[in-house]
Design a protein around this motif. Sequence first.
Motif, PDB file in Angstrom:
ATOM      1  N   THR A   1       0.843  -1.130   0.091  1.00 16.69           N
ATOM      2  CA  THR A   1       0.056   0.092   0.133  1.00 16.69           C
ATOM      3  C   THR A   1       0.770   1.041  -0.003  1.00 16.69           C
ATOM      4  O   THR A   1       1.858   1.348   0.626  1.00 16.69           O
ATOM      5  CB  THR A   1      -1.108  -0.208   1.137  1.00 16.69           C
ATOM      6  OG1 THR A   1      -1.717  -1.316   1.306  1.00 16.69           O
ATOM      7  CG2 THR A   1      -1.812   1.152   1.291  1.00 16.69           C
ATOM      8  N   ILE A   2       0.687   2.152  -0.949  1.00 17.05           N
ATOM      9  CA  ILE A   2       1.506   3.553  -1.016  1.00 17.05           C
ATOM     10  C   ILE A   2       0.393   4.412  -0.333  1.00 17.05           C
ATOM     11  O   ILE A   2      -0.618   4.507  -0.724  1.00 17.05           O
ATOM     12  CB  ILE A   2       1.564   3.758  -2.432  1.00 17.05           C
ATOM     13  CG1 ILE A   2       2.584   2.853  -3.021  1.00 17.05           C
ATOM     14  CG2 ILE A   2       2.065   5.117  -2.374  1.00 17.05           C
ATOM     15  CD1 ILE A   2       2.927   2.906  -4.399  1.00 17.05           C
ATOM     16  N   HIS A   3       1.072   5.090   0.893  1.00 19.63           N
ATOM     17  CA  HIS A   3       0.338   6.059   1.475  1.00 19.63           C
ATOM     18  C   HIS A   3       0.719   7.447   0.890  1.00 19.63           C
ATOM     19  O   HIS A   3       1.880   7.713   0.388  1.00 19.63           O
ATOM     20  CB  HIS A   3       0.787   6.107   2.949  1.00 19.63           C
ATOM     21  CG  HIS A   3       0.495   4.686   3.611  1.00 19.63           C
ATOM     22  ND1 HIS A   3      -0.887   4.407   4.038  1.00 19.63           N
ATOM     23  CD2 HIS A   3       1.083   3.783   3.992  1.00 19.63           C
ATOM     24  CE1 HIS A   3      -0.847   3.298   4.468  1.00 19.63           C
ATOM     25  NE2 HIS A   3       0.344   2.902   4.390  1.00 19.63           N
ATOM     26  N   PRO A   4      -0.307   8.426   0.803  1.00 18.93           N
ATOM     27  CA  PRO A   4      -0.058   9.742   0.267  1.00 18.93           C
ATOM     28  C   PRO A   4       0.919  10.603   1.134  1.00 18.93           C
ATOM     29  O   PRO A   4       0.847  10.202   2.289  1.00 18.93           O
ATOM     30  CB  PRO A   4      -1.629  10.430   0.222  1.00 18.93           C
ATOM     31  CG  PRO A   4      -2.320   9.665   1.414  1.00 18.93           C
ATOM     32  CD  PRO A   4      -1.741   8.460   1.421  1.00 18.93           C
ATOM     33  N   HIS A   5       1.629  11.420   0.392  1.00 20.69           N
ATOM     34  CA  HIS A   5       2.392  12.383   1.521  1.00 20.69           C
ATOM     35  C   HIS A   5       1.549  13.551   1.812  1.00 20.69           C
ATOM     36  O   HIS A   5       0.953  14.081   1.160  1.00 20.69           O
ATOM     37  CB  HIS A   5       3.564  12.900   0.453  1.00 20.69           C
ATOM     38  CG  HIS A   5       4.729  12.036   0.238  1.00 20.69           C
ATOM     39  ND1 HIS A   5       5.600  11.828   1.041  1.00 20.69           N
ATOM     40  CD2 HIS A   5       4.983  11.110  -0.970  1.00 20.69           C
ATOM     41  CE1 HIS A   5       6.600  11.001   0.462  1.00 20.69           C
ATOM     42  NE2 HIS A   5       6.153  10.581  -0.915  1.00 20.69           N
TER      43      HIS A   5
END
Length: 183
Positions: free
Chosen positions: A18-22
């Motif tokens: 999962t890529i989390h937002p910055h």
Amino acid sequence: MAAVPLARHRFHGDWNYTIHPHLTPPPPATSAAEPSRIAAGFPDRVMLSHPALTGMSRRHLDNLIAELAGLQETQREQSRHQRRGTERRRAAGAGPHHKLTNADRILATVLYLRRLCTQAVLGELFAVDRSRITEAIRETRPLLEQHCRALTPATARFPAPADLIAFLAAENAESAKQIKSAC
């Protein structure tokens, strides 16, 4: 790739993640020596925000930083206004830049309040003088107490930066074992 907030899943972690937002921009390099510090084994800000150290998930920490960053700026501007006794004469952003970003100040305060290490060790880890850490904790602690649940002290103590680096290396090795490889 290390700057991407990536959470690998336990099953085939190199395929499933999962890529989390910055939520905040990545902190600028504090000096030209910063890359050499990381190459020498010093942890970067992403490593220092490990859930085992902060006692909260990275997403929760990012939300906390997003919530408190604006309050920190307001608090800092009010204290400067009191010291000056008048409105500012220069535009916001003029003058020297801060050695610690708002995110760094909050992270350092969380690590200190969890009693992981001393202010001197935090100063070495963040590549600033101990007095900068003391100032960050003094200013950020009241905001954390108002807007955050109580931080529980950690059971681990790190009297030197090398101890914390060894702990992070062991944590990363342990999490790598738990993630099944795709091959």
